[in-house]
Design an enzyme around this catalytic site. Structure first.
Site, short mmCIF file in Angstrom:
data_model
loop_
_atom_site.label_atom_id
_atom_site.label_comp_id
_atom_site.label_asym_id
_atom_site.label_seq_id
_atom_site.Cartn_x
_atom_site.Cartn_y
_atom_site.Cartn_z
N TYR A 121 75.71 61.04 27.06
CA TYR A 121 75.14 62.17 27.81
C TYR A 121 75.68 63.46 27.20
O TYR A 121 76.89 63.73 27.26
CB TYR A 121 75.59 62.02 29.26
CG TYR A 121 74.93 62.93 30.26
CD1 TYR A 121 73.92 62.46 31.09
CD2 TYR A 121 75.34 64.25 30.39
CE1 TYR A 121 73.33 63.29 32.02
CE2 TYR A 121 74.75 65.08 31.32
CZ TYR A 121 73.75 64.59 32.14
OH TYR A 121 73.16 65.41 33.07
N THR A 179 61.13 57.31 38.07
CA THR A 179 61.71 57.84 36.83
C THR A 179 62.75 56.90 36.22
O THR A 179 63.42 57.27 35.25
CB THR A 179 62.42 59.19 37.09
OG1 THR A 179 63.41 58.99 38.11
CG2 THR A 179 61.45 60.27 37.54
#
Ligand SMILES: Cc1cc2nc3c(=O)[nH]c(=O)nc-3n(C[C@H](O)[C@H](O)[C@H](O)COP(=O)(O)OP(=O)(O)OC[C@H]3O[C@@H](n4cnc5c(N)ncnc54)[C@H](O)[C@@H]3O)c2cc1C
Length: 552
Positions: free
Chosen positions: A472, A214
């Site tokens: 984020y 990932t």
């Protein structure tokens, strides 16, 4: 490593509570209109789940048993439910509702690379689907079989392959099996004086193979690099045999096959082992807290630190909303802490450049020899000072460091109370970051307004690079009872993702593509880029047996 709760994050003996955090319940009531003292929604009981019988031919069952050296593959209902999905918000909500989707028919746990290869052969011979499973923490829909998949689905759990095999001390490289979970991997390396230095928030429940598949990023990436920087070589069981790359520092062998495996989400084969950069466990490690007058000051300071000779291990700054949330989650302070905190507040009020509503909390980490840490602190301190920042010592950083792996439990806490909370992250060049931030905040509020709900969105910058950084975002809202919660979630999540793309950022910095982000891929890497990936997957796996439907 025991498997996680089938309906949520982590283990049954750990949970998040507001009771020891006096400011949290009023904070959530003020911003979301939610009373957290009332639990309003629980996962259905496991006994009430409708679990279909596995579809597994006697021939494939026997072939898998032979591949496993005589051990029986598992068709246990709980095993199948746990291996059905990852831990994205959509995964959790549907599992809690009892909407299980396409469960794997069988779970296999090979003990070595030969068994992985034999399982691969058995699966391809039977034209079944093979989905590698690491820790099951995927947050982008990378693990779930496609809804209408008519073929048998085999979940290959890599976790028994968990050993650090060897450390080449001269080259500072370690050969590590792909199923090793974060804590176990670090324990084995630390025992020999080494560390990988990769600490994603999901560290406790994710594996090396999952990180590689990932393109994961850990908290200390500023010093150690992301997993793609750390991974020097891979071994992968593919449909056409064992793919092995050499652990050389750099190579000129055409397009990088190692890079093709990074982020491949199980579509090219099963990663069994990797060779990774390791470093000596640092003599000293500290995280200091800082306050900046505004988000713009914090961003500028992080950019200047990245451009300087300072080599911090962590650079992180929260916007004002996330700062307010951090303060609201503080535990009941001891008397001394209360006095200190009152003194700090009084000091900040007197400084004209500090508005308590706008200030931004930052953590900066340092690692290495004592003298290196001291020198780095001095360098960073000067940059922070130039941007109006103030060091508030090591206690906030220590607390953050201890508690960072507990934060994933907050999502379950909010789901139990009827609120949806999730994250979206991206990266962009320094010159675009502030525009990306503004666009995302505006888009999220536009989505909350469109839905007629009260929502909260907050952000931090982390993972700084030469050319830019990661932003984020965390958002939460209580869905309107008039509509479906997940449909409302889609409106907010899509608005944020679209804002990333429209403002020049990427669809994800480290959460991967899966199915969750696949529709933005073409905008991100262009149509020829998608065609190239498609050709790669089809060339390696012409029968579409390996985790089909993910990425493209
Ligand atoms: C609360 C929370 C916090 C998170 N924080 C972070 C963070 O800080 N940083 C970060 O990078 N990510 C984070 N994530 C996302 C997730 O933890 C990462 O994507 C992680 O790398 C997945 O590892 P895993 O072992 O759980 O893999 P899994 O979830 O089991 O699998 C993910 C994908 O990798 C494939 N895969 C797994 N193992 C192998 C293998 N051996 N061979 C081939 N393919 C394989 C699977 O098929 C799937 O496509 C977070 C997720 C959650 C839910």
């Amino acid at each position: 490593m025991a498997t996680m709760r089938w309906w949520g994050w982590g283990h049954d003996d750990v949970s998040f509570s507001h009771e020891d955090k006096p400011a949290l319940a009023p904070f959530i009531r003020r911003h979301l209109g939610l009373d957290v003292t009332r639990v309003s929604s629980r996962a259905v009981a496991f006994e009430d789940l409708r679990i279909p019988e596995p579809s597994l031919s006697p021939g494939l069952e026997a072939a898998l048993e032979e591949a496993l050296g005589g051990s029986r593959p598992s068709t246990d209902p709980l095993d199948r439910v746990v291996h059905a999905r990852g831990k994205s918000l959509r995964d959790l909500v549907r599992h809690r509702r009892g909407e299980l989707g396409r469960l794997p028919d069988v779970v296999v746990r090979p003990k070595n690379e030969d068994e992985v290869a034999a399982i691969m052969r058995a699966t391809l011979d039977a034209d079944a689907v093979l989905i590698p499973f690491g820790g099951g923490t995927s947050i982008s829909g990378s693990l779930e079989a496609m809804a209408e998949e008519p073929r048998t689905v085999v979940s290959l759990d890599v976790s028994p392959l968990s050993r650090v095999l060897a450390v080449d001390e001269a080259s500072r490289l370690a050969r590590i099996q792909a199923g090793a979970f974060g804590p176990d991997l670090e324990r084995q390396l630390n025992a020999q004086g080494w560390t990988l230095g990769h600490f994603p928030d999901s560290f406790t429940h994710s594996t090396l193979g999952g990180w590689i598949a990932t393109r994961s990023s850990g908290m200390q990436s500023d010093r150690y690099g992301d997993i793609c920087d750390l991974t020097r070589a891979v071994r992968v069981v593919t449909p056409s045999g064992l793919l092995v790359t050499r652990p050389v520092p750099s190579t000129s062998t055409g397009p990088s096959v190692r890079e093709m495996v990074l982020g491949s989400e199980g579509r090219l084969g099963v990663i069994t082992e990797a060779t990774l950069h390791v470093r000596r466990v640092p003599e000293r490690r500290m995280i200091l807290g800082y306050l900046f007058p505004t988000w713009a000051d914090g961003l500028a300071a992080m950019r200047d630190i990245a451009a300087s000779e300072a080599a911090a291990s962590v650079t992180r700054v929260s916007d004002a909303n996330e700062t307010a949330f951090s303060f609201a989650t503080r535990k009941t302070p001891a008397i001394l802490d209360r006095v200190k905190s009152r003194a700090l507040t009084t000091y900040l009020r007197r400084r004209h450049d500090f508005d308590l509503e706008a200030m931004c909390l930052s953590f900066i980490g340092y690692e290495g020899s004592t003298s290196h840490v001291a020198a780095q602190r001095k360098l960073v301190g000067r940059i922070v000072g130039r941007h109006g920042g103030l060091c508030i010592g090591s206690s906030p950083g220590e607390l953050y460091d201890q508690k960072k792996f507990d934060t994933p439990y907050i999502r379950d806490f909010l789901l139990d109370r009827g609120a949806l909370a999730d994250v979206s992250e991206t990266s962009a060049p320094w010159s675009l970051l502030s525009g990306v931030y503004d666009a995302v905040i505006a888009s999220a509020h536009g989505a909350f307004d469109e839905l007629g709900v009260r929502g909260y969105i907050m952000c931090h910058l982390s993972h700084s690079y030469h050319a830019g950084a990661c932003l984020y975002f965390t958002f939460a809202f209580v869905p309107s009872p008039q509509g479906d919660g997940l449909e409302q979630y889609d409106v907010v999540k899509s608005a944020i993702q679209q804002a990333f793309i429209d403002s020049g950022a990427t669809l994800s910095h480290h959460h991967a593509v899966g199915t969750e982000h696949a529709r933005w891929l073409e905008d991100d890497i262009s149509a020829p880029g998608v065609a190239m990936l498609d050709a790669l997957f089809t060339g390696v796996d012409p029968g579409a047996n390996l985790n089909p439907g993910k990425i493209v």
